[in-house]
Design a protein around this motif. Sequence first.
Motif, PDB file in Angstrom:
ATOM      1  N   GLU A  24       0.824  -1.205   0.000  1.00 13.65           N
ATOM      2  CA  GLU A  24       0.000   0.000   0.000  1.00 13.65           C
ATOM      3  C   GLU A  24       0.860   1.258   0.000  1.00 13.65           C
ATOM      4  N   ALA A  25       1.948   1.267   0.759  1.00 15.27           N
ATOM      5  CA  ALA A  25       2.848   2.426   0.805  1.00 15.27           C
ATOM      6  C   ALA A  25       3.494   2.652  -0.562  1.00 15.27           C
ATOM      7  N   ALA A  26       3.906   1.571  -1.221  1.00 10.49           N
ATOM      8  CA  ALA A  26       4.517   1.706  -2.540  1.00 10.49           C
ATOM      9  C   ALA A  26       3.513   2.246  -3.559  1.00 10.49           C
ATOM     10  N   SER A  27       2.274   1.787  -3.486  1.00  5.30           N
ATOM     11  CA  SER A  27       1.274   2.288  -4.426  1.00  5.30           C
ATOM     12  C   SER A  27       0.958   3.761  -4.162  1.00  5.30           C
ATOM     13  N   LEU A  28       0.889   4.161  -2.905  1.00  2.00           N
ATOM     14  CA  LEU A  28       0.664   5.568  -2.575  1.00  2.00           C
ATOM     15  C   LEU A  28       1.840   6.435  -3.031  1.00  2.00           C
ATOM     16  N   MET A  29       3.048   5.925  -2.872  1.00  2.00           N
ATOM     17  CA  MET A  29       4.221   6.663  -3.310  1.00  2.00           C
ATOM     18  C   MET A  29       4.196   6.828  -4.831  1.00  2.00           C
ATOM     19  N   GLY A  30       3.864   5.766  -5.547  1.00  2.00           N
ATOM     20  CA  GLY A  30       3.780   5.851  -7.003  1.00  2.00           C
ATOM     21  C   GLY A  30       2.700   6.810  -7.453  1.00  2.00           C
ATOM     22  N   LEU A  31       1.549   6.776  -6.792  1.00  2.00           N
ATOM     23  CA  LEU A  31       0.471   7.687  -7.117  1.00  2.00           C
ATOM     24  C   LEU A  31       0.886   9.137  -6.852  1.00  2.00           C
ATOM     25  N   GLY A  32       1.550   9.370  -5.742  1.00  2.00           N
ATOM     26  CA  GLY A  32       2.013  10.723  -5.417  1.00  2.00           C
ATOM     27  C   GLY A  32       3.039  11.233  -6.404  1.00  2.00           C
ATOM     28  N   MET A  33       3.976  10.360  -6.786  1.00  2.00           N
ATOM     29  CA  MET A  33       4.994  10.765  -7.754  1.00  2.00           C
ATOM     30  C   MET A  33       4.366  11.063  -9.112  1.00  2.00           C
ATOM     31  N   ALA A  34       3.383  10.280  -9.512  1.00  2.00           N
ATOM     32  CA  ALA A  34       2.697  10.520 -10.786  1.00  2.00           C
ATOM     33  C   ALA A  34       1.947  11.847 -10.749  1.00  2.00           C
ATOM     34  N   PHE A  35       1.303  12.138  -9.616  1.00  2.00           N
ATOM     35  CA  PHE A  35       0.577  13.406  -9.482  1.00  2.00           C
ATOM     36  C   PHE A  35       1.530  14.589  -9.563  1.00  2.00           C
ATOM     37  N   VAL A  36       2.655  14.523  -8.872  1.00  2.00           N
ATOM     38  CA  VAL A  36       3.633  15.611  -8.899  1.00  2.00           C
ATOM     39  C   VAL A  36       4.201  15.784 -10.309  1.00  2.00           C
ATOM     40  N   PHE A  37       4.509  14.681 -10.977  1.00  2.00           N
ATOM     41  CA  PHE A  37       5.036  14.756 -12.341  1.00  2.00           C
ATOM     42  C   PHE A  37       4.019  15.412 -13.274  1.00  2.00           C
ATOM     43  N   ALA A  38       2.761  15.015 -13.156  1.00  2.00           N
ATOM     44  CA  ALA A  38       1.718  15.593 -14.013  1.00  2.00           C
ATOM     45  C   ALA A  38       1.539  17.082 -13.724  1.00  2.00           C
ATOM     46  N   PHE A  39       1.527  17.459 -12.461  1.00  2.00           N
ATOM     47  CA  PHE A  39       1.363  18.861 -12.100  1.00  2.00           C
ATOM     48  C   PHE A  39       2.519  19.709 -12.623  1.00  2.00           C
ATOM     49  N   LEU A  40       3.749  19.239 -12.432  1.00  2.00           N
ATOM     50  CA  LEU A  40       4.900  20.009 -12.904  1.00  2.00           C
ATOM     51  C   LEU A  40       4.936  20.086 -14.427  1.00  2.00           C
ATOM     52  N   SER A  41       4.539  19.018 -15.099  1.00  2.00           N
ATOM     53  CA  SER A  41       4.488  19.036 -16.564  1.00  2.00           C
ATOM     54  C   SER A  41       3.469  20.058 -17.052  1.00  2.00           C
ATOM     55  N   LEU A  42       2.305  20.100 -16.424  1.00  2.00           N
ATOM     56  CA  LEU A  42       1.299  21.095 -16.797  1.00  2.00           C
ATOM     57  C   LEU A  42       1.778  22.517 -16.494  1.00  2.00           C
ATOM     58  N   ALA A  43       2.489  22.693 -15.396  1.00  2.00           N
ATOM     59  CA  ALA A  43       3.000  24.020 -15.050  1.00  2.00           C
ATOM     60  C   ALA A  43       4.027  24.485 -16.084  1.00  2.00           C
ATOM     61  N   ILE A  44       4.918  23.595 -16.492  1.00  2.00           N
ATOM     62  CA  ILE A  44       5.917  23.948 -17.505  1.00  2.00           C
ATOM     63  C   ILE A  44       5.231  24.276 -18.822  1.00  2.00           C
ATOM     64  N   LEU A  45       4.242  23.498 -19.203  1.00  2.00           N
ATOM     65  CA  LEU A  45       3.514  23.744 -20.443  1.00  2.00           C
ATOM     66  C   LEU A  45       2.801  25.097 -20.385  1.00  2.00           C
ATOM     67  N   ALA A  46       2.157  25.398 -19.274  1.00  2.00           N
ATOM     68  CA  ALA A  46       1.446  26.670 -19.135  1.00  2.00           C
ATOM     69  C   ALA A  46       2.407  27.852 -19.189  1.00  2.00           C
TER      70      ALA A  46
END
Length: 82
Positions: free
Chosen positions: A12-34
């Motif tokens: 469960e911790a590994a899945s939460l970590m992966g989900l968090g990392m994916a969210f941060v990556f998506a947010f930063l990618s959108l910020a760079i694009l904007a």
Amino acid sequence: MLMNNVSEQLLEAASLMGLGMAFVFAFLSLAILAITVMSRLAAEAAPAPKVAVPASSAPGLSPQKMAAIGAAIKQYKNNNKY
């Protein structure tokens, strides 16, 4: 029984970590694009830069006054060294 509980928690911790990392990556990618899109739009809308007026052609300042001001600044800097 304890080992099974620990394994489930680690999974469960590994899945939460992966989900968090994916969210941060998506947010930063959108910020760079904007930021990239906004900078391109701002560059197109920006007016052409104005040419600066040289200090020697400023009204009311003769070359003698400019030389006196320059000498005063140089003397001040020489007397007030840190």
